[in-house]
Design a protein around this motif. Structure first.
Motif: not given
Ligand code: PFF
Length: 467
Positions: A216-225
């Motif tokens: 399950k992808p959680d794109f909200s966690k993909v920050t620039p860092h």
């Protein structure tokens, strides 16, 4: 030609004859895949996936592998095989200016730093393998047991030293009789263990939830860092950016298919990383109340707890599962550590013109000193910090976040722009005897996409630090 260059070329010619070579194509692929598959796949990758958005992280990671790490790997292969030298001398031989040797020196420094902290964690896996074999892993209070172990002075040092000794014993035997021979033994064993463990893990009750978590992808966690750490992870996992694979390629035969081998190695490495997720998360989710985003403790704290709870009814299966799991980590660590050791051993031996067994011994001694500093960072030296990071933290940060990306930028720039175009295509097509599908795309990736892509992600992160 200046005197230095003539002497240097004579020296290289003399050395080249007794450098050693890989004996077979299978040996090359297994040794290079062995370098790539390591703690980065089985320990670090699932940890990052657990914390950074599951499948969303995996997707970003795969994009980086294909568009950035793969072209850098091919560039390393080209530089290594066409020079037939260690990473510093490769630049000296091929580059128009001596300044390029700085990139080689940075690679050697990277080789020293990575294995120094890597051998500490590898030592932990050795301790857990021994404990698993002796039925001594604490399932009731694994966090305390782990903390007690790593903060101790002598026990982690002992295991780190033992691990470095094993690495030393393989490297000292040379390319064919050491690195190739042991990779051919260890890699099939490692793949067999993975197959057994994934079968075991998927058959556990509750495994479906673990698979769902992973997919399950959680794109909200993909920050620039997170994007930067996905790139750092891709470079670390594929062993690119510090000349490790260039060093291996300097022992390749003329008829190795460089692009094809690089693609195979990327595929094996990514598959092992994702499958490690399929081993760990279904097991983790089979026990109620266990956190999947446990960070670095996932393997040493969460899993011992899982092993003891999930298998309390059938302790023999739990015993076999945990023993195989830690053995897998140990084997993976060993096949990678020999490749890092080789970057430095090849350099010291050829630069100072000393026999391989002495250079390997010297390098191991340096590792013992640096590794000791890293190991003590968890115990007596845990308060010796700079900008909030211990020695261990600095070594890890400096290599994955700085040396590897910067090395990657310059290595691809060098292969794409400084090497003569004919040399590059000759290396990739073995002098025109090999049809390489997508050759132009590959060269485009090497010249433009890899340096610009890595540069952008890297500079974006640096700019953030100064804001
Ligand atoms: N690729 C190895 C891993 O995933 O554990 C680590 C590594 C090996 C990094 C060799 C760098 C290197 F030169």
């Amino acid at each position: 030609m200046c005197g230095f260059t003539v002497t240097y070329q004579r020296f290289i010619k003399k050395n080249m004859n007794d450098r050693g070579r890989f004996g077979s194509k299978l040996g090359v692929v297994l040794a290079s895949a062995g370098s790539a598959v390591g703690l980065g796949n089985i320990w670090r990758f699932p940890t990052e996936v657990g914390q950074n958005g599951g499948a969303a992280f995996i997707l970003v990671y795969i994009v980086f592998v294909l568009f950035l790490a793969l072209p850098v790997m091919v560039s390393e292969f080209v530089i290594g095989r066409s020079s037939g030298s260690n990473i510093v001398h490769a630049f000296r031989k091929l580059a128009p200016s001596k300044w390029w040797m700085t990139i080689g020196f940075m690679g050697v420094l990277g080789g020293f730093l990575v294995l120094s902290f890597y051998s500490v964690v590898a030592g932990w896996t050795m301790k857990y393998t021994v404990d698993a074999a002796l039925h001594r892993i604490s399932g009731t209070d694994p966090a305390n047991a782990f903390d007690g172990f790593v903060t101790d002075t002598w026990e982690p040092l002992f295991y780190m030293g033992l691990f470095l000794l094993l690495t030393h014993l393989v490297v000292i035997k040379g390319i064919k009789g050491g690195i190739e021979r042991y990779s051919k033994l260890m890699m099939p064993l490692l793949l067999l263990i993975i197959v057994i463990l994934v079968g075991c893990s998927l058959s556990m009750p509750g495994s479906a939830e673990g698979i769902r978590f992973l997919l399950k992808p959680d794109f909200s966690k993909v920050t620039p860092h997170v994007v930067l750490s996905a790139m750092g992870q891709a470079f670390f996992s594929l062993s690119v950016g510090i000349g490790c694979l260039a060093t291996y390629a300097s022992y390749f035969d003329k008829d190795m298919n460089l692009a094809g081998s690089a693609l195979n190695i990327c595929a094996i490495d990514t598959l092992v990383a994702v499958i490690s997720g399929f081993i760990i998360f279904p097991a983790v989710f089979s026990v109620e109340g266990v956190q999947a985003d446990a960070g670095a403790g996932l393997v040493f704290i969460t899993l011992p707890h899982v092993f003891s709870s999930a298998f309390s009814q059938i302790p023999l299966v739990g015993y076999v599962f945990s023993l195989l799991f830690y053995l897998l980590l140990l084997l993976a660590a060993l096949t990678s550590s020999i490749s890092m050791h080789e970057i430095c051993t090849a350099f010291v031996s050829e630069h100072y013109n000393i026999a391989r067994k002495y250079s390997a011994t010297l390098v191991t001694l340096v590792y013992l000193v640096l590794g000791t500093a890293c190991s003590l960072s968890f115990g007596p030296w845990k308060d010796c910090t700079l900008a909030g990071m211990t020695v261990f933290g600095w070594f890890d940060f400096a290599t994955a976040m700085f040396i590897m990306p910067v090395g990657g930028i310059f290595i691809s720039l060098f292969a794409g722009w400084c090497l003569k175009r004919k040399l590059l295509t000759d290396q990739l097509t073995n002098g025109g005897t090999l049809q390489v599908k997508g050759l132009r795309v590959l060269i485009f990736l090497i010249r433009w996409v890899a340096p610009l892509g890595v540069g952008m992600v890297f500079l974006n992160e640096v700019a953030k630090h100064f804001n």
